[in-house]
Design an enzyme around this catalytic site. Sequence first.
Site, mmCIF file in Angstrom:
data_model
loop_
_atom_site.group_PDB
_atom_site.id
_atom_site.type_symbol
_atom_site.label_atom_id
_atom_site.label_comp_id
_atom_site.label_asym_id
_atom_site.label_seq_id
_atom_site.Cartn_x
_atom_site.Cartn_y
_atom_site.Cartn_z
ATOM 1 N N LYS A 1 21.174 26.468 43.940
ATOM 2 C CA LYS A 1 21.370 25.711 42.700
ATOM 3 C C LYS A 1 22.805 25.268 42.468
ATOM 4 O O LYS A 1 23.750 25.988 42.749
ATOM 5 C CB LYS A 1 20.959 26.567 41.479
ATOM 6 C CG LYS A 1 19.503 26.901 41.397
ATOM 7 C CD LYS A 1 18.612 25.709 41.075
ATOM 8 C CE LYS A 1 18.834 25.159 39.693
ATOM 9 N NZ LYS A 1 18.390 26.093 38.666
ATOM 10 N N GLU B 1 25.642 19.904 30.108
ATOM 11 C CA GLU B 1 24.676 20.660 29.296
ATOM 12 C C GLU B 1 25.353 21.267 28.071
ATOM 13 O O GLU B 1 24.796 21.297 26.974
ATOM 14 C CB GLU B 1 24.017 21.758 30.132
ATOM 15 C CG GLU B 1 23.016 21.218 31.138
ATOM 16 C CD GLU B 1 22.453 22.324 32.025
ATOM 17 O OE1 GLU B 1 21.873 23.274 31.497
ATOM 18 O OE2 GLU B 1 22.593 22.220 33.259
ATOM 19 N N HIS C 1 11.742 3.614 27.804
ATOM 20 C CA HIS C 1 10.724 4.687 27.845
ATOM 21 C C HIS C 1 10.847 5.520 29.120
ATOM 22 O O HIS C 1 9.868 6.112 29.578
ATOM 23 C CB HIS C 1 9.306 4.115 27.736
ATOM 24 C CG HIS C 1 9.156 3.081 26.670
ATOM 25 N ND1 HIS C 1 8.896 3.377 25.356
ATOM 26 C CD2 HIS C 1 9.280 1.730 26.729
ATOM 27 C CE1 HIS C 1 8.849 2.266 24.646
ATOM 28 N NE2 HIS C 1 9.083 1.244 25.457
ATOM 29 N N SER D 1 23.773 29.494 40.462
ATOM 30 C CA SER D 1 22.851 30.417 39.822
ATOM 31 C C SER D 1 23.094 31.800 40.398
ATOM 32 O O SER D 1 23.433 31.944 41.575
ATOM 33 C CB SER D 1 21.419 29.968 40.099
ATOM 34 O OG SER D 1 20.545 31.064 39.953
#
Length: 484
Positions: free
Chosen positions: A303, A310, A176, A297
């Site tokens: 970033k 991804e 979880h 970025s």
Amino acid sequence: MTEKSSPAPAIDSASADSAPAAKTWSGLFSEPVSELVKRYTASVDFDQRMAMQDIRGSLAHARMLARQGIIAGTDLAAIEHGMATIRGEIERGEFAWNLDDEDVHLNIEKRLTALVGDAGKRLHTGRSRNDQVATDIRLWLREATDQILLLIGEFQRALLAVAEQHAATPLPGFTHLQVAQPVTFGHHLMAYYEMTRRDAERFTDCRRRMNSLPLGAAALAGTSYPIDREFVAAELGFEAVCENSLDAVSDRDFAIEFCAACALLMTHLSRFSEELILWMSPRVGFIVLLDRYCTGSSIMPQKKNPDVPELVRGKTGRINGHLVALLTLMKGQPLAYNKDNQEDKEPLFDAADTVIDTLRIYAEMIAGIHVRADNMLAALSQGHATATDLADYLVKRGLPFRDAHEAVARAVRAARELGKDLPALTLDELKAAMAAVPGAASRLDGDVFTVLSIAGSLASRAHIGGTAPDTVRAAIARARARLG
Ligand code: ARG
């Protein structure tokens, strides 16, 4: 080769006023198809990827025809000579693919006839594009499958190397997404080894079923020529011949299975990607991926985004889509061949390309992963991760498990109130916390801190499948032996 063939010249569409007689089946037709219909029905811009498989299939067929006395030896020699020329033209990117000739099969046959005359026109004796295309796809897919199997092996090798380095590195195991119990990072990685081991089995299994020869089924009913299908099968390395002509030309279940195997493999890599992304978040900081798998970025200078994982996660959706596309393509088709099946190729090619690229990039990315064992340990020291070990300790000393569970729950609560992690409680604090559960506190001794420690917790899970460092090393050794 499953590689995209060398850059082909732009598809050449003859002008709309080309004579209808240019069409293969034109004797029946009184007008040429419109440009739009021609473009709509043609597949040559994508099925030319199967050109080498098409030539191999045609040569095996021609050899069989000659052996059976269906065509002359001189025809076979001419066909072999012409095909060698065509192969060279395609390899050099000089072959003039023509939309008027619809697909890879007709383009090659037409060129063959231009090169060698009547022998070229005899090649199609006793076969149809229906069994021809079914054969080509199987040959193409078999090569793609072999490449994928090799690449799964490379990915696994990279994974095993990191797992071995971190066979004893503690990591919080989650359920979880809450800290559950200590595991080692090596053990965690080995879970992905097991997933991809089953993936490899699926590809191997699916390869076995795709490895039957459709040629000889002709359009749908077989052929009246005295063909020798076993000979063609042996020439092309097929283990068997398809035993029903209608099935041979029409079903694409092998392609669906292949896509299903791709979808599952990608699903596993997508789960792994999700973890890499999470682990790379500065909030977690368990790993750092090399810069070459990340991008910055355009607006936020600080970033470093994990683009590759991804995209693996994103491309998995696309492969799942291809699987559904193929299932849907098949579900409404009556026997035997229908043109719908021409739509099988683009999803199939893209599934293979995507899986091949993904495996290649993943093997490299994993090999270059930087592991922050300090952050893993810090996270593990904050979630009372050895609570189950404490309960097991009490059970081994005669307390029923439910009572032990309750006693430890109280100890965790006390630890929280004191702002400590469970192993940091003193023996007296532990005893006091468990006082309300009869028989618990009296069973505690100083040796309890051995099981409360992370190393003790890990070492105690030494059965097959467990996370003990030595067990993980043994699993890695077995995996290496399997890889050979
Ligand atoms: N391009 C076709 C395909 O991909 C080849 C078979 C065509 N057969 C036919 N009867 N039109 O399926």
